[in-house]
Design an enzyme around this catalytic site. Structure first.
Site, PDB file in Angstrom:
ATOM      1  N   LYS A 170       1.000  -1.173   0.436  1.00 17.73           N
ATOM      2  CA  LYS A 170       0.045  -0.221  -0.628  1.00 17.73           C
ATOM      3  C   LYS A 170       1.087   1.420  -0.243  1.00 17.73           C
ATOM      4  CE  LYS A 170      -1.657   2.924   2.040  1.00 17.73           C
ATOM      5  NZ  LYS A 170      -1.657   4.226   1.339  1.00 17.73           N
ATOM      6  N   GLU A 245       8.956   2.039  11.115  1.00 22.78           N
ATOM      7  CA  GLU A 245      10.487   2.797  10.252  1.00 22.78           C
ATOM      8  C   GLU A 245       9.609   4.416  10.694  1.00 22.78           C
ATOM      9  OE1 GLU A 245      13.448   2.300  11.164  1.00 22.78           O
ATOM     10  OE2 GLU A 245      13.119   0.282   9.861  1.00 22.78           O
ATOM     11  N   CYS A 282      14.030  10.951   7.100  1.00 23.22           N
ATOM     12  CA  CYS A 282      13.841  10.143   8.163  1.00 23.22           C
ATOM     13  C   CYS A 282      14.721  10.379   8.874  1.00 23.22           C
ATOM     14  CB  CYS A 282      13.043   8.714   7.911  1.00 23.22           C
ATOM     15  SG  CYS A 282      13.571   7.758   7.315  1.00 23.22           S
ATOM     16  N   GLU A 375       9.885  16.365  14.617  1.00 27.50           N
ATOM     17  CA  GLU A 375      10.069  16.840  13.022  1.00 27.50           C
ATOM     18  C   GLU A 375       9.202  16.804  12.236  1.00 27.50           C
ATOM     19  OE1 GLU A 375       8.972  12.835  11.015  1.00 27.50           O
ATOM     20  OE2 GLU A 375      10.957  13.209  10.210  1.00 27.50           O
TER      21      GLU A 375
HETATM   22  P1  NAP Z   1       2.130   9.326   7.155  1.00 32.13           P
HETATM   23  O1  NAP Z   1       0.650   9.922   7.092  1.00 32.13           O
HETATM   24  O2  NAP Z   1       2.499   8.502   8.604  1.00 32.13           O
HETATM   25  O3  NAP Z   1       1.774   8.387   5.280  1.00 32.13           O
HETATM   26  C1  NAP Z   1       2.932   7.289   5.849  1.00 32.13           C
HETATM   27  C2  NAP Z   1       1.672   5.682   5.132  1.00 32.13           C
HETATM   28  O4  NAP Z   1       0.677   5.473   5.855  1.00 32.13           O
HETATM   29  C3  NAP Z   1       1.272   6.094   4.086  1.00 32.13           C
HETATM   30  O5  NAP Z   1       0.753   4.808   2.442  1.00 32.13           O
HETATM   31  C4  NAP Z   1      -0.729   6.659   4.297  1.00 32.13           C
HETATM   32  O6  NAP Z   1      -0.785   6.862   3.586  1.00 32.13           O
HETATM   33  C5  NAP Z   1      -0.717   5.391   5.740  1.00 32.13           C
HETATM   34  N1  NAP Z   1      -1.395   5.846   6.289  1.00 32.13           N
HETATM   35  C6  NAP Z   1      -1.858   7.063   6.711  1.00 32.13           C
HETATM   36  N2  NAP Z   1      -2.651   6.531   7.385  1.00 32.13           N
HETATM   37  C7  NAP Z   1      -2.968   5.106   7.893  1.00 32.13           C
HETATM   38  C8  NAP Z   1      -3.359   4.613   9.152  1.00 32.13           C
HETATM   39  N3  NAP Z   1      -3.991   5.760  10.202  1.00 32.13           N
HETATM   40  N4  NAP Z   1      -3.476   3.788   8.918  1.00 32.13           N
HETATM   41  C9  NAP Z   1      -2.305   3.008   8.091  1.00 32.13           C
HETATM   42  N5  NAP Z   1      -1.841   4.043   7.031  1.00 32.13           N
HETATM   43  C10 NAP Z   1      -1.883   5.469   7.011  1.00 32.13           C
HETATM   44  O7  NAP Z   1       2.178  10.866   6.253  1.00 32.13           O
HETATM   45  P2  NAP Z   1       2.017  11.592   6.186  1.00 32.13           P
HETATM   46  O8  NAP Z   1       0.429  12.167   6.167  1.00 32.13           O
HETATM   47  O9  NAP Z   1       2.155  11.745   4.298  1.00 32.13           O
HETATM   48  O10 NAP Z   1       3.065  12.411   6.617  1.00 32.13           O
HETATM   49  C11 NAP Z   1       3.529  13.112   7.945  1.00 32.13           C
HETATM   50  C12 NAP Z   1       4.297  13.181   7.925  1.00 32.13           C
HETATM   51  O11 NAP Z   1       4.933  12.078   8.890  1.00 32.13           O
HETATM   52  C13 NAP Z   1       5.002  13.836   7.833  1.00 32.13           C
HETATM   53  O12 NAP Z   1       5.297  15.678   7.936  1.00 32.13           O
HETATM   54  C14 NAP Z   1       6.736  14.214   8.384  1.00 32.13           C
HETATM   55  O13 NAP Z   1       6.997  13.649   9.735  1.00 32.13           O
HETATM   56  C15 NAP Z   1       6.349  11.811   8.740  1.00 32.13           C
HETATM   57  N6  NAP Z   1       6.881  10.758   7.957  1.00 32.13           N
HETATM   58  C16 NAP Z   1       8.149  10.223   8.108  1.00 32.13           C
HETATM   59  C17 NAP Z   1       8.509   9.818   7.166  1.00 32.13           C
HETATM   60  C18 NAP Z   1       9.663   8.551   7.457  1.00 32.13           C
HETATM   61  O14 NAP Z   1      10.146   8.692   6.403  1.00 32.13           O
HETATM   62  N7  NAP Z   1      10.034   8.659   8.656  1.00 32.13           N
HETATM   63  C19 NAP Z   1       8.075   9.133   5.750  1.00 32.13           C
HETATM   64  C20 NAP Z   1       6.913  10.369   5.281  1.00 32.13           C
HETATM   65  C21 NAP Z   1       6.388  11.167   6.069  1.00 32.13           C
HETATM   66  P3  NAP Z   1      -1.484   7.606   2.837  1.00 32.13           P
HETATM   67  O15 NAP Z   1      -0.663   8.410   1.914  1.00 32.13           O
HETATM   68  O16 NAP Z   1      -3.589   7.740   2.134  1.00 32.13           O
HETATM   69  O17 NAP Z   1      -1.626   9.226   4.009  1.00 32.13           O
END
Ligand code: NAP
Ligand code: MG
Length: 472
Positions: A170, A245, A282, A375
Site C-alpha cells: 500500500k 520506521e 526520516c 520533525e
Molecule cells: P503518514 O500519514 O504517516 O503516511 C505514511 C503511510 O501510511 C502512507 O501510505 C499513508 O497513506 C499511510 N497511512 C495514513 N494513515 C494511516 C492509518 N490510519 N493506518 C495505516 N496507514 C495509514 O505520513 P504523511 O501524512 O504522508 O506525512 C506526515 C508526516 O510524517 C511528515 O510530515 C513527516 O514528519 C512524517 N513522515 C516520515 C517519514 C519517514 O520516512 N519516517 C515518511 C513520510 C512522512 P496516505 O498516503 O493515504 O496518507
C-alpha cells in the site's frame, strides 16, 4: 496524462471494487499529472486472500529462485532507471539528478545487498541438541510513504520476498505510480503470481484495514509516528508483528577538538544531509549541535551551505501542498518561540506555481522549543550549542526520537565514546557511511525493528525450536 485504473492481485491486473478516482498533483507545478483509481476495503480482502493462498498452499518458491528473482528485479529496475526517476520527479518533486542517483540508486544498492544476504543465509541453525529453524512469518502488509517512493517500498518488498513472505503493498496515496512500475518490474523479473499485490489508495481506509486484518501476519510501516501509533493499535487485536520506521529529529554533534578545516567540513556534511530531499528524509540531521564558542562559525558555515541549495534547481519542492503548509506552520511557531533566523525566509509566501520553499537555518534552538523536538520534514536546520561532551550527549538525546545521529571529532576514540552514549539506531562517526549491510531503524519513538541486510531479512522470519526427544 497517465491513468492507472487497475490493482494487482494474484498475478493479474484486475479492476478494483473501489470506484474513487484520485488526481495526482505534480509538486513542481501544482498541476494534475495523473489519475489513479483507488482500492477500497473490499479490495483489501481480495488482495490479502491472494497472498494468503500463496502463504498457505504454495507452490513453494525455493531460496535459489528467490535470489534469482531479486537479482532479475534489480536488472529490470536498472534498465528502466530513467523512467523510475522521471516518475518520482513528477510524483514528489525530486530534481532529475537526485532522482536518478538517490531515489533510484539507493534502492538498487539495498536490493543487491538483500539478494547477497539471502544467498548466504542459514535458515537452520543447531543449538544444543535442538534445531532452530527460521521460517517466513506469512502475509506481510507493506505501508510506505512518499518521500523515497521506490526505496521505502523496496526495502520492505525485497526483504519480505527474500524471507519467503507474500506481500500486499500500500504505497502513499500521492506516489502510487512508482509502485506500479515496481510491480511491473517484479512481474518481468519472474516474481510468481500471488507474491506481490498492489493496492493504491488511502491510508485511513486501506492501511487500517490491513493492520486489523486477521489474515495479515505482519505490518511493515514507514511514515509518521502518529500513524505508527494508530497501526500498533489496529494490529493489537490480532497480536500481529509490527515493524515501524518512523520519524526523527536527528542531531549532528560536533565536538570541541575539531580544527577549522574539519569543523567546516562537518558543518557542510551535516547541513547537506539535513537539507537532502528538501529535508523530507526520516534520517536527516536537522539539528546541528556545536560547541558554544563556535556558534558564530557554525552560523556562517551553515548559511553558506544552505545558500547552495536553490529551489527549482538542486532543491526540489515539498512533495505536496499539505506538506508545504505543515513546514510553514513549523517555521512560524519556531520564530514565535524565539528561534533566531540566521538564513532564509521563515514566513514564505505560497509560490504561484508548485510547492517550493527555500532552506531556512535557525539558531539558538533549545529542546524546550517545538522546533528543537518535532520533525519538520522540510528544508529547515536548527543550530544548538553545547558546553562539552556530556552536554552534547544530553542535547542529542533530548527528543522522543532516536533514528540517526552524527558525531564529528578529531579524536576518534572520544567520538566513538560519544556515539555509544547517543540513543539512536544509527550513529555515523566523522562522515556518512552508506553501508547497506548495516541495520537501520529507530530507538525510542523512531520505531520498532530494523531494515536492510541480515537484520532486515530477519524482521520477516519466525523462529521455531525443533526439539529432539528427551534423552535417557
Ligand atoms: P503518514 O500519514 O504517516 O503516511 C505514511 C503511510 O501510511 C502512507 O501510505 C499513508 O497513506 C499511510 N497511512 C495514513 N494513515 C494511516 C492509518 N490510519 N493506518 C495505516 N496507514 C495509514 O505520513 P504523511 O501524512 O504522508 O506525512 C506526515 C508526516 O510524517 C511528515 O510530515 C513527516 O514528519 C512524517 N513522515 C516520515 C517519514 C519517514 O520516512 N519516517 C515518511 C513520510 C512522512 P496516505 O498516503 O493515504 O496518507
Ligand atoms: Mg497521510
Amino acid at each position: 496524462m497517465e491513468t492507472r485504473d487497475r490493482i494487482h492481485i494474484d498475478g493479474e491486473w484486475v479492476e478494483p471494487h473501489g470506484e474513487e478516482r484520485l488526481e495526482l498533483v505534480d509538486p513542481r507545478t501544482g498541476e494534475v499529472h495523473a489519475t489513479v483509481r483507488l482500492a477500497d476495503a473490499t479490495d483489501v480482502d481480495r488482495a490479502v486472500a491472494g497472498a494468503r493462498r500463496v502463504a498457505d498452499h504454495g507452490p513453494a518458491w525455493p531460496v535459489a529462485a528467490r535470489v534469482a528473482a531479486l537479482r532479475a528485479l534489480h536488472d529490470r529496475i536498472s534498465e528502466r532507471a530513467d523512467l523510475f526517476a522521471d516518475t518520482m520527479s513528477a510524483e514528489m518533486g525530486s530534481p532529475a539528478a537526485f532522482a536518478r542517483q538517490v531515489q533510484v540508486g539507493m534502492p538498487l544498492a539495498t536490493l543487491a545487498t538483500t539478494a547477497d544476504v539471502l544467498e548466504g543465509y542459514a535458515f537452520d541453525e543447531p543449538l544444543g541438541d535442538s534445531t532452530i529453524a527460521r521460517e517466513p512469518i506469512g502475509v506481510v502488509a507493506a505501508i510506505t510513504p512518499w518521500n523515497f517512493p521506490l526505496h521505502q517500498a523496496l526495502a520492505k518488498v525485497g526483504a519480505a520476498l527474500a524471507a519467503g513472505c507474500p506481500v500486499v503493498l500500500k504505497p502513499a496515496e500521492t506516489t502510487p505510480l512508482t509502485a506500479y512500475l515496481l510491480v511491473e518490474a517484479a512481474r518481468d523479473a519472474g516474481v510468481p503470481a500471488g507474491w506481490l499485490q498492489l493496492l493504491p489508495g488511502r491510508g485511513s481506509v486501506l492501511g487500517s484495514a490491513l493492520a486489523q486484518h486477521p489474515d495479515v501476519d505482519m505490518v511493515s510501516f514507514t511514515g509518521s509516528t502518529a500513524v505508527g501509533r494508530s497501526i500498533q493499535r489496529d494490529a493489537a487485536g490480532t497480536i500481529k508483528r509490527v515493524a515501524l520506521e518512523l520519524g526523527g529529529k536527528s542531531p549532528s554533534v560536533l565536538l570541541d577538538d575539531l580544527d577549522d578545516e574539519a569543523f567546516a567540513r562537518a558543518v557542510r556534511t551535516s547541513v547537506g544531509f539535513g537539507l537532502m530531499n528538501t529535508g523530507q528524509t526520516c534520517a536527516a540531521w536537522t539539528r546541528l549541535v556545536v560547541p558554544e564558542e563556535r556558534y558564530d562559525d557554525a552560523v556562517a558555515l551553515a548559511s553558506e551551505t544552505a545558500r547552495a541549495f536553490v529551489p527549482g534547481e538542486n532543491l526540489g519542492p515539498l512533495a505536496s501542498e499539505v506538506q508545504w503548509d505543515r513546514v510553514a506552520g513549523h517555521l512560524a511557531r519556531a520564530v514565535e518561540e524565539g528561534a533566531e533566523v540566521v538564513h532564509g525566509d521563515p514566513a514564505p509566501a505560497r509560490p504561484e506555481r508548485g510547492f517550493h520553499l527555500g532552506p531556512v537555518v535557525l539558531g539558538r534552538v533549545t529542546p524546550e522549543m517545538a522546533i528543537g523536538r518535532e520533525e519538520v520534514f522540510g528544508p529547515v536546520v536548527a543550530i544548538q550549542t553545547h558546553g562539552g561532551d556530556d552536554d552534547a550527549v544530553r542535547l542529542a538525546n533530548a527528543t522522543d526520537y532516536g533514528l540517526s545521529a552524527g558525531v564529528f571529532g578529531a579524536d576518534p576514540d572520544r567520538a566513538f565514546a560519544v556515539a555509544r552514549r547517543i540513543r539512536s539506531g544509527t550513529v555515523h562517526v566523522n562522515g556518512i557511511n552508506g553501508n547497506k549491510l548495516a541495520p537501520f531503524g529507530g530507538y525510542k519513538q523512531s520505531g520498532l525493528g530494523r531494515e536492510y541486510g541480515r537484520f532486515g531479512l530477519e524482521e520477516f522470519l519466525e523462529i521455531k525450536s525443533i526439539q529432539p526427544p528427551p534423552r535417557g
